[in-house]
Enzyme design. Structure first.
Site, PDB file in Angstrom:
ATOM      1  N   SER A  90     -41.140 -25.827  34.341  1.00 51.26           N
ATOM      2  CA  SER A  90     -41.256 -24.477  33.244  1.00 51.26           C
ATOM      3  C   SER A  90     -40.071 -23.592  33.386  1.00 51.26           C
ATOM      4  CB  SER A  90     -42.403 -23.714  33.729  1.00 51.26           C
ATOM      5  OG  SER A  90     -42.477 -23.218  34.932  1.00 51.26           O
ATOM      6  N   THR A 220     -37.146 -18.644  32.409  1.00 49.38           N
ATOM      7  CA  THR A 220     -37.862 -19.772  31.974  1.00 49.38           C
ATOM      8  C   THR A 220     -37.226 -20.763  30.879  1.00 49.38           C
ATOM      9  OG1 THR A 220     -39.947 -19.850  30.495  1.00 49.38           O
ATOM     10  CG2 THR A 220     -38.129 -18.555  29.807  1.00 49.38           C
ATOM     11  N   THR A 253     -45.835 -13.555  31.826  1.00 53.48           N
ATOM     12  CA  THR A 253     -45.588 -14.927  31.831  1.00 53.48           C
ATOM     13  C   THR A 253     -46.839 -15.306  30.754  1.00 53.48           C
ATOM     14  OG1 THR A 253     -47.157 -15.664  33.670  1.00 53.48           O
ATOM     15  CG2 THR A 253     -44.694 -15.491  34.023  1.00 53.48           C
TER      16      THR A 253
HETATM   17  N1  ASP Z   1     -43.419 -16.574  28.114  1.00 50.85           N
HETATM   18  C1  ASP Z   1     -42.745 -17.660  27.954  1.00 50.85           C
HETATM   19  C2  ASP Z   1     -42.146 -17.763  26.622  1.00 50.85           C
HETATM   20  O1  ASP Z   1     -43.025 -17.565  25.753  1.00 50.85           O
HETATM   21  C3  ASP Z   1     -43.527 -19.090  28.270  1.00 50.85           C
HETATM   22  C4  ASP Z   1     -44.586 -18.931  29.233  1.00 50.85           C
HETATM   23  O2  ASP Z   1     -44.361 -18.146  30.309  1.00 50.85           O
HETATM   24  O3  ASP Z   1     -45.484 -19.867  29.150  1.00 50.85           O
HETATM   25  O4  ASP Z   1     -41.030 -18.365  26.508  1.00 50.85           O
END
Ligand code: ASP
Length: 353
Positions: A90, A220, A253
């Site tokens: 991730s 991320t 997140t």
């Molecule tokens: N917040 C992240 C994004 O939208 C993805 C995640 O945290 O799962 O890029």
């Protein structure tokens, strides 16, 4: 307000075996580590808080805080563990790619003491976007670099361009593409049907030093299989993370588009400014997320079909986290690094998600 730390707490938190961090160990340090004042003069309870994949990050960040490192240096070195880990799909190296099989990374950070911010979006070929965001913060008059320009900027500072796909992430993408459309020319891979759901993930980490200085970082690979060029909440100052050294820090997140709509990092810090505890501030932001959720994203029970999480620390070193649905987060509270249950808005009826 002074937070008194007992000798026992102090000894436990600086247990022998932690190798001393020197400026030399920190890439592009904001400042070299310097001796801490005696615990009787600490202004805050030192803590580090992160998303659930950040157990090693909070341990690393906390150890560095105890060695007198700068708060931003501590959180960046913490999240880099995850960025460099090929098994975390991730974030950073090994992160799941976009719809064309290209890994595009997003990151942002804020440094409370100097009131500075840095961010990169859709960065390709560099394993540690959090570090590049720190470079934008440290060396430029700008805040946000994206795409090709962000990569060229990183290369100028000596970063190496590398293939960020691992065997696992390439295979996951190939399976997703094969299963996307039963009528296309790629044969379906039935054993990989689960890849049709969209894996997500990110790491956010926030830390408070014994002097009450605060920083935050979020990094991320974004939403797996995203439209090329899509940038999520993580690199957006005030959404993916936010720090005000006089109040606290917060990060997020989960479904980025939902967080961008509420400026969740900023909103959470503003709620703390008005006196809310970190966990209550996170819950308040989640209520705003729900208010702004469009019908197509709601299940038959009227609850969101996605999840989003917020993590927060305040100036005193109090911390908390909350999610739409039950989940865990990582925190080092001065005694130990461990996973904890988050507050949440909804029990999770399996049928609705
Ligand atoms: N917040 C992240 C994004 O939208 C993805 C995640 O945290 O799962 O890029």
């Amino acid at each position: 307000m002074k937070h008194r730390v007992s000798r026992r707490e102090f000894v436990a938190s600086t247990a022998a075996g932690i190798a001393a961090t020197t400026a030399h160990d920190i890439a592009f340090p904001i400042r070299p580590p310097r001796p801490l004042p005696p615990p009787s003069r600490w202004a805050a309870k030192p803590v580090a808080v992160a998303s659930a994949n950040g157990l090693r990050a909070v341990q690393k960040a906390f150890d560095m805080l105890m060695q007198g490192a700068d708060t931003l240096d501590a959180v960046i070195e913490g999240v880099k563990i995850q960025e460099l880990d090929p098994n975390d799909d991730s974030v950073g190296y090994g992160g799941l790619p976009n719809a064309e099989g290209v890994v595009q990374l997003d990151a942002s950070c804020m440094h409370g003491p100097t009131k500075r911010a840095g961010a990169v979006g859709a960065l390709e070929g560099i394993k540690t976007p959090s570090e590049v965001a720190k470079l934008v913060l440290k060396y430029t008059n700008h805040i946000f670099l994206v795409g090709e320009g962000a990569k060229r900027f990183a290369l100028q500072y000596g970063f190496k361009e590398e293939d960020l796909l691992t065997e696992h992430s390439r295979e996951a993408w190939l399976h997703w593409r094969a299963n996307l459309n039963p009528d296309d020319d790629y044969l379906d891979v039935p054993e990989a049907q689960h890849m049709s759901t969209r894996p997500t993930g990110t790491i956010n980490c926030n830390a408070v030093t014994p002097q009450g200085d605060i920083s935050s970082v979020t990094t991320t690979s974004g939403l797996a299989w995203k439209i090329p060029g899509r940038v999520g909440d993580s690199p957006i100052i005030g959404a993916g993370q936010y720090t005000d050294n006089t109040v606290g820090a917060a990060g997020s997140t989960g479904r980025g588009e939902s967080n961008i709509m509420v400026c969740g990092g900023f909103l959470t810090v503003e709620s703390m400014r008005r006196g809310m505890k970190p966990t209550d501030a996170c819950l308040e932001t989640l209520k705003r997320v729900v208010q702004l959720t469009v019908p197509r994203l709601l299940g038959p029970d009227g609850k969101p079909k996605f999840d989003v999480k917020f993590y927060a620390v305040n100036k005193r070193g109090e911390f908390g986290a909350a999610s739409l649905y039950a989940a865990r987060y990582a925190a080092h509270d001065g005694t130990e690094a461990k996973l904890r249950d988050m507050a949440y808005l909804y029990d999770q009826p399996a049928a609705s998600r």
